[in-house]
Write a protein that holds these residues in place. Structure first.
Motif, PDB file in Angstrom:
ATOM      1  N   THR A 162      10.043   5.677  58.009  1.00 30.28           N
ATOM      2  CA  THR A 162       9.948   4.653  57.210  1.00 30.28           C
ATOM      3  C   THR A 162       9.728   4.093  55.618  1.00 30.28           C
ATOM      4  O   THR A 162       9.711   3.387  55.166  1.00 30.28           O
ATOM      5  N   GLY A 163      10.791   5.529  55.441  1.00 27.56           N
ATOM      6  CA  GLY A 163      10.590   5.216  53.738  1.00 27.56           C
ATOM      7  C   GLY A 163      12.346   4.973  53.430  1.00 27.56           C
ATOM      8  O   GLY A 163      12.425   4.338  52.677  1.00 27.56           O
ATOM      9  N   LEU A 164      13.543   4.824  55.247  1.00 29.54           N
ATOM     10  CA  LEU A 164      14.268   4.134  54.949  1.00 29.54           C
ATOM     11  C   LEU A 164      13.972   2.585  54.878  1.00 29.54           C
ATOM     12  O   LEU A 164      14.713   2.285  53.795  1.00 29.54           O
ATOM     13  N   PHE A 165      13.350   2.348  55.894  1.00 30.14           N
ATOM     14  CA  PHE A 165      12.651   1.301  55.599  1.00 30.14           C
ATOM     15  C   PHE A 165      11.870   0.423  54.124  1.00 30.14           C
ATOM     16  O   PHE A 165      12.160  -0.597  53.421  1.00 30.14           O
ATOM     17  N   MET A 166      11.291   1.353  53.522  1.00 29.68           N
ATOM     18  CA  MET A 166      10.847   0.891  51.861  1.00 29.68           C
ATOM     19  C   MET A 166      11.947   1.207  51.371  1.00 29.68           C
ATOM     20  O   MET A 166      12.114  -0.035  50.491  1.00 29.68           O
ATOM     21  N   ALA A 167      13.270   2.055  51.335  1.00 26.67           N
ATOM     22  CA  ALA A 167      13.887   1.803  50.608  1.00 26.67           C
ATOM     23  C   ALA A 167      15.256   0.749  50.618  1.00 26.67           C
ATOM     24  O   ALA A 167      15.356  -0.365  49.356  1.00 26.67           O
ATOM     25  N   ILE A 168      15.144  -0.071  52.085  1.00 26.55           N
ATOM     26  CA  ILE A 168      15.972  -1.187  51.911  1.00 26.55           C
ATOM     27  C   ILE A 168      15.034  -2.279  50.979  1.00 26.55           C
ATOM     28  O   ILE A 168      15.392  -3.148  50.468  1.00 26.55           O
ATOM     29  N   GLY A 169      14.134  -2.468  51.791  1.00 28.09           N
ATOM     30  CA  GLY A 169      13.306  -3.381  50.720  1.00 28.09           C
ATOM     31  C   GLY A 169      12.858  -3.693  49.069  1.00 28.09           C
ATOM     32  O   GLY A 169      13.645  -4.081  48.709  1.00 28.09           O
ATOM     33  N   TYR A 170      13.401  -2.255  48.553  1.00 33.87           N
ATOM     34  CA  TYR A 170      13.649  -2.180  47.701  1.00 33.87           C
ATOM     35  C   TYR A 170      14.928  -2.345  46.925  1.00 33.87           C
ATOM     36  O   TYR A 170      14.745  -2.887  45.815  1.00 33.87           O
ATOM     37  N   MET A 171      16.013  -2.304  47.323  1.00 30.77           N
ATOM     38  CA  MET A 171      17.131  -2.784  46.909  1.00 30.77           C
ATOM     39  C   MET A 171      17.337  -4.068  47.242  1.00 30.77           C
ATOM     40  O   MET A 171      17.903  -4.950  46.124  1.00 30.77           O
ATOM     41  N   LEU A 172      16.481  -4.453  48.090  1.00 29.47           N
ATOM     42  CA  LEU A 172      16.238  -6.185  48.561  1.00 29.47           C
ATOM     43  C   LEU A 172      15.498  -6.711  47.275  1.00 29.47           C
ATOM     44  O   LEU A 172      15.869  -8.026  46.750  1.00 29.47           O
ATOM     45  N   GLY A 173      14.708  -5.948  46.895  1.00 26.28           N
ATOM     46  CA  GLY A 173      13.536  -7.371  46.387  1.00 26.28           C
ATOM     47  C   GLY A 173      13.450  -5.932  44.985  1.00 26.28           C
ATOM     48  O   GLY A 173      12.068  -6.973  45.004  1.00 26.28           O
ATOM     49  N   GLY A 174      13.622  -5.078  44.599  1.00 22.64           N
ATOM     50  CA  GLY A 174      12.724  -4.187  43.527  1.00 22.64           C
ATOM     51  C   GLY A 174      11.548  -3.573  44.527  1.00 22.64           C
ATOM     52  O   GLY A 174      10.937  -3.306  45.307  1.00 22.64           O
ATOM     53  N   SER A 175      10.437  -3.526  43.540  1.00 23.96           N
ATOM     54  CA  SER A 175       9.569  -3.017  43.645  1.00 23.96           C
ATOM     55  C   SER A 175       8.505  -3.651  44.703  1.00 23.96           C
ATOM     56  O   SER A 175       7.656  -3.622  46.081  1.00 23.96           O
ATOM     57  N   GLY A 176       8.450  -5.299  44.065  1.00 29.63           N
ATOM     58  CA  GLY A 176       8.194  -6.188  45.424  1.00 29.63           C
ATOM     59  C   GLY A 176       8.326  -5.925  46.622  1.00 29.63           C
ATOM     60  O   GLY A 176       7.545  -6.044  47.469  1.00 29.63           O
TER      61      GLY A 176
END
Length: 335
Positions: free
Chosen positions: A14-28
């Motif tokens: 789950t953390g990996l999924f969120m980290a990819i989201g952060y790298m693609l779109g920041g906090s949002g």
């Protein structure tokens, strides 16, 4: 220990999924990724069994259409104290089986035609006992959620090619190198976590499955036959849906033999050795593995015998496996 380790691995995914989201779109992007992951898990919780069974073109059977197979599952479920799961058949020459669903009340087991044609009645019982052990341990939900997250991570990593390259995200940017790295490393990391979760569950399911049927060597013999045949038979649907490979009793994909970090299952010989050791603990002697030479489940002679006199060896009648008089009583919990 297995529960704690599995929880950590799921949290890592789950953390990996969120980290990819952060790298693609920041906090949002991280928040959106978390919401997306949550939505996928809720969907998979209610529809996981239907999704997986449909992927493998499984057909539901009953006591009329597959009497021996259905009877095995029915008797094992009673022995395990589980509700009767739905029973499915997969048209594949590769011998294999899996269980799916969200809980014991909403579970299903599936076996391939290759499994029923190649294995004896007792060996099929050992395999299905293993699958019922996964149901009893709630492994079916854990492994389905893992498969869903792994697929979502791979999909999100592919989005990086279109949305991540060269853009600054809160003071930084992925760039083309970072984008390619995400596309390669994120699915690889997800696969490692997925495989690690599966490996923590197989040995335990082997042990509990042996307790359910009372015969560790039935499953050991089945594993030897399945691994031998699976390596020479291509499972087309499994190759098309590799995220479900960890759900099978033996890895249905090609090229996975070693007991290492990148294997979806423990080494088959290690599993057989553990079952033989269990045999020694229960029955006072670590007998060498003997692949049964009995009649296969699909044989007409076996069906006729079952229906006429119901003299089935092993736990079905309380006798020893294979009906050999020179063996000690190994009827287990059903004797």
């Amino acid at each position: 220990m297995n529960f704690f380790r599995t929880t950590l691995l799921l949290a890592a995914m789950t953390g990996l999924f969120m980290a990819i989201g952060y790298m693609l779109g920041g906090s949002g992007g991280m928040v959106i990724a978390f919401i997306f992951a949550l939505g996928m898990n809720v969907f998979s919780y209610w529809n996981s069994d239907k999704m997986v069974l449909r992927m493998h073109n499984a057909v539901e059977v009953d006591a009329r259409t597959a009497p021996e197979y259905y009877e095995i599952v029915q008797k094992l479920a009673q022995s395990a104290g589980l509700p009767m799961p739905r029973v499915y058949l997969i048209n594949s020459d590769q011998p294999n089986a899996f269980a799916t669903g969200r809980n014991p009340q909403n579970a299903a087991v599936a076996a391939s035609t290759g499994l029923l044609n190649r294995l004896t009645y007792e060996e099929v019982a050992g395999v299905m006992a293993h699958e019922l052990a996964h149901i009893k341990n709630y492994d079916i939900l854990t492994m389905t959620v893992t498969a869903t997250l792994a697929g979502a991570i791979s999909m999100l990593a592919n989005f990086a090619l279109f949305f991540g390259g060269g853009r600054d995200r809160e003071g930084g940017g992925l760039g083309i190198v970072g984008t390619i790295a995400i596309m390669i490393l994120a699915p690889l990391a997800a696969s490692v976590v997925q495989m690690a979760i599966s490996r923590t569950r197989e040995y335990e399911a082997d042990r509990i499955g042996a307790e359910i049927c009372g015969q560790p060597l039935w499953l050991a013999s089945a594993l030897a036959k399945i691994a031998n045949a699976a390596g020479r038979t291509v499972n087309v649907t499994a190759e098309a849906h590799p995220a479900t490979a960890h759900m099978f009793i033996i890895n249905p994909l090609s090229g996975q033999k070693m007991d290492n970090l990148f294997s979806t299952h423990p080494d088959t010989q290690n599993r057989i050795d553990a079952l033989q050791a269990l045999q020694g603990e229960w029955y006072g002697g670590q007998a060498p593995l003997k692949v049964s030479s009995g009649v296969t489940l699909g044989a007409s002679q076996r069906r006729a015998q079952m229906r006429q006199d119901e003299q089935i060896d092993g736990p079905w009648s309380g006798g020893s496996a294979g009906g050999r008089d020179d063996e000690p009583d190994q009827s287990g919990p059903w004797g």
